[in-house]
Design an enzyme around this catalytic site. Structure first.
Site, PDB file in Angstrom:
ATOM      1  N   ASN A  19      18.951  74.558  30.589  1.00  0.00           N
ATOM      2  CA  ASN A  19      17.529  74.538  30.939  1.00  0.00           C
ATOM      3  C   ASN A  19      16.653  73.898  29.867  1.00  0.00           C
ATOM      4  OD1 ASN A  19      18.367  76.945  29.551  1.00  0.00           O
ATOM      5  ND2 ASN A  19      16.297  77.723  29.767  1.00  0.00           N
ATOM      6  N   ARG A  20      17.216  73.693  28.652  1.00  0.00           N
ATOM      7  CA  ARG A  20      16.428  73.031  27.603  1.00  0.00           C
ATOM      8  C   ARG A  20      17.369  72.462  26.538  1.00  0.00           C
ATOM      9  NH1 ARG A  20      15.250  76.834  23.237  1.00  0.00           N
ATOM     10  NH2 ARG A  20      16.084  78.870  23.765  1.00  0.00           N
ATOM     11  N   GLY A  21      16.787  71.718  25.605  1.00  0.00           N
ATOM     12  CA  GLY A  21      17.536  71.212  24.461  1.00  0.00           C
ATOM     13  C   GLY A  21      18.679  70.272  24.848  1.00  0.00           C
ATOM     14  N   ILE A  22      19.782  70.407  24.111  1.00  0.00           N
ATOM     15  CA  ILE A  22      20.939  69.528  24.329  1.00  0.00           C
ATOM     16  C   ILE A  22      21.485  69.721  25.740  1.00  0.00           C
ATOM     17  CG2 ILE A  22      23.315  69.052  23.571  1.00  0.00           C
ATOM     18  CD1 ILE A  22      22.470  69.957  20.734  1.00  0.00           C
ATOM     19  N   GLY A  85      24.163  78.533  23.197  1.00  0.00           N
ATOM     20  CA  GLY A  85      24.456  79.021  21.854  1.00  0.00           C
ATOM     21  C   GLY A  85      23.195  79.456  21.133  1.00  0.00           C
ATOM     22  N   TYR A 148      27.577  81.851  12.665  1.00  0.00           N
ATOM     23  CA  TYR A 148      27.518  80.669  13.533  1.00  0.00           C
ATOM     24  C   TYR A 148      28.719  79.741  13.292  1.00  0.00           C
ATOM     25  CZ  TYR A 148      25.368  76.399  15.529  1.00  0.00           C
ATOM     26  OH  TYR A 148      25.098  75.266  16.260  1.00  0.00           O
ATOM     27  N   LYS A 152      31.810  78.464  15.798  1.00  0.00           N
ATOM     28  CA  LYS A 152      32.030  77.060  16.150  1.00  0.00           C
ATOM     29  C   LYS A 152      33.449  76.617  15.773  1.00  0.00           C
ATOM     30  CE  LYS A 152      28.006  76.366  18.016  1.00  0.00           C
ATOM     31  NZ  LYS A 152      27.892  76.197  19.469  1.00  0.00           N
TER      32      LYS A 152
END
Ligand code: NDP
Length: 242
Positions: A19-22, A85, A148, A152
């Site tokens: 829905n947003r960003g990357i 994330g 984080y 990853k």
């Protein structure tokens, strides 16, 4: 070729956190290719022109309900992009169990939940693409981000295990590892930190969400049919050698 159904449009593509960003850039890129694109969202609006399904990847019940809706409305997923994330940065001495656990739930466990949910349909079709959005810090490490970075690098082990487990059924699993990308996530960085990052990046700038999306649509294309278990950097050279 067994990979044909999932690599030629229109495919059913699911982008978590689209829905947003990357995630939004990724979803828009697939939409431009003519695919049926579903984005997950937790609150707010579904981006115009995209299909939205409510899902919090940190909650098993929400993932189950979301996939029930996806199967009813769109059938099985051909391409999964596990992008949702969060960060909860802090120095290790001050990092609470909650901040470690929340990031683990969203980034690693959340990716596992959605990957597990798409596998049955992909096994039936004997084709599919699973793409995890990792990060350069998963291999490089990052002070203040033990939670984080651990999630990853965990995605690398997850993708490589899926690649081995599912390869014989025409399913690929890969990680795209961006460097610093201009989104809400990095908008909170202080100016001096931002400058230090740019100084360290050989290409001397942040990445755009569209530059990440381009690599992800490539990994979902027939040109990438022999790529699995890979970690593809999109980091301007920041992580070179790792
Ligand atoms: P943003 O903070 O801009 O967007 C995060 C997206 O993830 C939002 O759509 C958000 O939904 C969604 N999300 C977060 N938690 C959950 C959850 N529990 N369930 C469902 N959706 C969730 O981040 P970016 O676009 O920058 O990051 C996208 C991915 O790229 C992340 O995995 C991030 O770690 C990774 N990445 C980002 C980099 C960067 O520099 N920006 C660099 C390297 C990797 P909502 O709107 O509901 O909050």
């Amino acid at each position: 070729m067994s990979s044909a159904p999932s690599t030629s449009a229109p495919r059913t593509v699911l982008v978590t956190g689209g829905n947003r960003g990357i995630g939004l850039a990724i979803a828009s890129a697939f939409q431009r290719l003519g695919d049926t694109v579903i984005v997950t969202y937790r609150s707010g609006e579904i981006p115009t022109g995209l299909n939205g399904v409510k899902m919090d990847v940190s909650e098993s019940a929400s993932v189950e309900a979301g996939f029930k809706e996806i199967e009813e409305r769109f059938g099985s997923v051909d391409v999964l992009v596990a992008n949702a994330g969060i960060t909860r940065d802090g120095l290790v001495m001050r990092m609470s169990d909650e901040d470690f656990g929340d990031v683990l739930e969203a980034n690693l466990f959340g990716s596992f939940r959605v990957a597990k949910a798409v596998v049955r349909g992909m096994l039936k079709k004997k084709s599919g693409r699973i793409i995890f959005v990792g990060s350069v810090v998963g291999l490089l490490g990052s002070a203040g981000q033990v939670n984080y970075a651990a999630t990853k690098s965990g995605l690398v082990g997850m993708a490589r295990s899926l690649a081995r487990e599912l390869g014989s059924r025409g399913i690929t699993a890969n990680v795209v590892a961006p460097g610093f990308v201009d989104t809400d996530m990095t908008a909170v960085l202080p100016e001096d930190r931002r400058k230090a990052i740019i100084d360290a990046v050989p290409l001397q700038r942040f990445c755009s969400p569209e530059e990440v999306a381009g690599v992800i649509t490539f990994l979902a294309s027939s040109s990438a049919s022999y790529i699995t278990g890979a970690v593809i950097p999109v980091d301007g050279g920041l992580g070179m050698g790792h």
